[in-house]
Motif scaffolding. Sequence first.
Motif, PDB file in Angstrom:
ATOM      1  N   LEU A   1       0.830  -1.191   0.000  1.00  0.00           N
ATOM      2  CA  LEU A   1       0.000   0.000   0.000  1.00  0.00           C
ATOM      3  C   LEU A   1       0.867   1.244   0.000  1.00  0.00           C
ATOM      4  N   THR A   2       0.317   2.306  -0.586  1.00  0.00           N
ATOM      5  CA  THR A   2       1.022   3.581  -0.596  1.00  0.00           C
ATOM      6  C   THR A   2       0.058   4.688  -0.195  1.00  0.00           C
ATOM      7  N   GLY A   3       0.607   5.862   0.075  1.00  0.00           N
ATOM      8  CA  GLY A   3      -0.200   7.036   0.360  1.00  0.00           C
ATOM      9  C   GLY A   3      -1.098   6.871   1.569  1.00  0.00           C
ATOM     10  N   CYS A   4      -2.300   7.399   1.444  1.00  0.00           N
ATOM     11  CA  CYS A   4      -3.248   7.385   2.557  1.00  0.00           C
ATOM     12  C   CYS A   4      -3.645   5.968   2.939  1.00  0.00           C
ATOM     13  N   ALA A   5      -3.739   5.082   1.972  1.00  0.00           N
ATOM     14  CA  ALA A   5      -4.094   3.697   2.275  1.00  0.00           C
ATOM     15  C   ALA A   5      -3.046   3.068   3.184  1.00  0.00           C
ATOM     16  N   ALA A   6      -1.786   3.374   2.939  1.00  0.00           N
ATOM     17  CA  ALA A   6      -0.709   2.851   3.785  1.00  0.00           C
ATOM     18  C   ALA A   6      -0.804   3.436   5.191  1.00  0.00           C
ATOM     19  N   LYS A   7      -1.107   4.733   5.288  1.00  0.00           N
ATOM     20  CA  LYS A   7      -1.256   5.378   6.597  1.00  0.00           C
ATOM     21  C   LYS A   7      -2.390   4.723   7.380  1.00  0.00           C
ATOM     22  N   LYS A   8      -3.521   4.520   6.709  1.00  0.00           N
ATOM     23  CA  LYS A   8      -4.668   3.897   7.365  1.00  0.00           C
ATOM     24  C   LYS A   8      -4.339   2.479   7.823  1.00  0.00           C
ATOM     25  N   ASP A   9      -3.664   1.740   6.968  1.00  0.00           N
ATOM     26  CA  ASP A   9      -3.290   0.365   7.302  1.00  0.00           C
ATOM     27  C   ASP A   9      -2.338   0.325   8.494  1.00  0.00           C
ATOM     28  N   ASP A  10      -1.348   1.214   8.502  1.00  0.00           N
ATOM     29  CA  ASP A  10      -0.402   1.274   9.622  1.00  0.00           C
ATOM     30  C   ASP A  10      -1.125   1.569  10.939  1.00  0.00           C
ATOM     31  N   ILE A  11      -2.029   2.546  10.900  1.00  0.00           N
ATOM     32  CA  ILE A  11      -2.769   2.905  12.117  1.00  0.00           C
ATOM     33  C   ILE A  11      -3.635   1.735  12.568  1.00  0.00           C
ATOM     34  N   GLN A  12      -4.308   1.071  11.637  1.00  0.00           N
ATOM     35  CA  GLN A  12      -5.173  -0.053  11.994  1.00  0.00           C
ATOM     36  C   GLN A  12      -4.353  -1.181  12.621  1.00  0.00           C
ATOM     37  N   GLN A  13      -3.177  -1.437  12.088  1.00  0.00           N
ATOM     38  CA  GLN A  13      -2.312  -2.466  12.670  1.00  0.00           C
ATOM     39  C   GLN A  13      -1.906  -2.097  14.091  1.00  0.00           C
ATOM     40  N   GLN A  14      -1.621  -0.818  14.307  1.00  0.00           N
ATOM     41  CA  GLN A  14      -1.254  -0.375  15.644  1.00  0.00           C
ATOM     42  C   GLN A  14      -2.435  -0.464  16.605  1.00  0.00           C
ATOM     43  N   ILE A  15      -3.632  -0.184  16.115  1.00  0.00           N
ATOM     44  CA  ILE A  15      -4.830  -0.327  16.943  1.00  0.00           C
ATOM     45  C   ILE A  15      -4.991  -1.788  17.352  1.00  0.00           C
ATOM     46  N   ASP A  16      -4.845  -2.687  16.398  1.00  0.00           N
ATOM     47  CA  ASP A  16      -4.960  -4.116  16.692  1.00  0.00           C
ATOM     48  C   ASP A  16      -3.934  -4.539  17.736  1.00  0.00           C
TER      49      ASP A  16
ATOM     50  N   SER B   1      -5.771  12.866   1.556  1.00  0.00           N
ATOM     51  CA  SER B   1      -5.958  12.498   0.151  1.00  0.00           C
ATOM     52  C   SER B   1      -4.554  12.236  -0.393  1.00  0.00           C
ATOM     53  N   ASP B   2      -4.466  11.332  -1.327  1.00  0.00           N
ATOM     54  CA  ASP B   2      -3.156  11.007  -1.885  1.00  0.00           C
ATOM     55  C   ASP B   2      -2.502  12.238  -2.505  1.00  0.00           C
ATOM     56  N   ALA B   3      -3.303  13.097  -3.119  1.00  0.00           N
ATOM     57  CA  ALA B   3      -2.754  14.303  -3.743  1.00  0.00           C
ATOM     58  C   ALA B   3      -2.178  15.250  -2.697  1.00  0.00           C
ATOM     59  N   SER B   4      -2.908  15.460  -1.595  1.00  0.00           N
ATOM     60  CA  SER B   4      -2.403  16.370  -0.566  1.00  0.00           C
ATOM     61  C   SER B   4      -1.194  15.762   0.144  1.00  0.00           C
ATOM     62  N   LEU B   5      -1.218  14.462   0.340  1.00  0.00           N
ATOM     63  CA  LEU B   5      -0.085  13.789   0.973  1.00  0.00           C
ATOM     64  C   LEU B   5       1.153  13.909   0.096  1.00  0.00           C
ATOM     65  N   ARG B   6       0.986  13.711  -1.201  1.00  0.00           N
ATOM     66  CA  ARG B   6       2.117  13.842  -2.123  1.00  0.00           C
ATOM     67  C   ARG B   6       2.636  15.278  -2.149  1.00  0.00           C
ATOM     68  N   ALA B   7       1.729  16.234  -2.148  1.00  0.00           N
ATOM     69  CA  ALA B   7       2.138  17.646  -2.152  1.00  0.00           C
ATOM     70  C   ALA B   7       2.928  17.973  -0.883  1.00  0.00           C
TER      71      ALA B   7
ATOM     72  N   LYS C   1      13.036  11.826   0.224  1.00  0.00           N
ATOM     73  CA  LYS C   1      12.802  11.328  -1.134  1.00  0.00           C
ATOM     74  C   LYS C   1      12.233   9.910  -1.099  1.00  0.00           C
ATOM     75  N   ALA C   2      12.718   9.091  -0.180  1.00  0.00           N
ATOM     76  CA  ALA C   2      12.192   7.728  -0.044  1.00  0.00           C
ATOM     77  C   ALA C   2      10.733   7.774   0.381  1.00  0.00           C
ATOM     78  N   GLU C   3      10.411   8.671   1.295  1.00  0.00           N
ATOM     79  CA  GLU C   3       9.029   8.824   1.763  1.00  0.00           C
ATOM     80  C   GLU C   3       8.126   9.313   0.640  1.00  0.00           C
ATOM     81  N   LEU C   4       8.641  10.148  -0.227  1.00  0.00           N
ATOM     82  CA  LEU C   4       7.875  10.653  -1.369  1.00  0.00           C
ATOM     83  C   LEU C   4       7.405   9.515  -2.262  1.00  0.00           C
ATOM     84  N   ASN C   5       8.210   8.491  -2.359  1.00  0.00           N
ATOM     85  CA  ASN C   5       7.879   7.357  -3.229  1.00  0.00           C
ATOM     86  C   ASN C   5       7.020   6.303  -2.546  1.00  0.00           C
ATOM     87  N   ASN C   6       6.656   6.531  -1.309  1.00  0.00           N
ATOM     88  CA  ASN C   6       5.777   5.567  -0.592  1.00  0.00           C
ATOM     89  C   ASN C   6       4.354   5.991  -0.601  1.00  0.00           C
TER      90      ASN C   6
END
Length: 127
Positions: free
Chosen positions: A25-40, A66-72, A122-127
């Motif tokens: 996963l990348t962008g917001c989906a990755a953020k949501k997934d990370d948070i959900q894993q931490q909640i679990d 939003s992926d666009a705002s996160l990328r910006a 730069k690495a974070e930009l590509n995630n």
Amino acid sequence: MTKNTTLALLLLALPALPAFAQSNLTGCAAKKDDIQQQIDYAKTHNNSYRIAGLEKALSEVNANCSDASLRADREADVRKKEQKVAEREQELTEAKATGRTDKIQKKQEKLDDAKEELADAKAELNN
């Protein structure tokens, strides 16, 4: 604290949090997934305070990310880090002109740190 400030702080803090599983996963989906894993994880350890904070973070991401705002935001961070590297290079050049090895060493270390921060951004930009 405004919603945007809270979200910005959350987005800055999330990369420092441990990842419990690898995903594609990348962008917001990755953020949501990370948070959900931490909640679990917090639920399995009965950490109610952590759960409450993470659930608030998840709702902020759901509402504002939003992926666009996160990328910006990430692109802006890269530009900021590039500027910092340029400043550190100029400082190193000035230190070399003085010929003082102690100053040169300090400025070189600061430049190396700035380059590492830029590489991370730069690495974070590509995630």
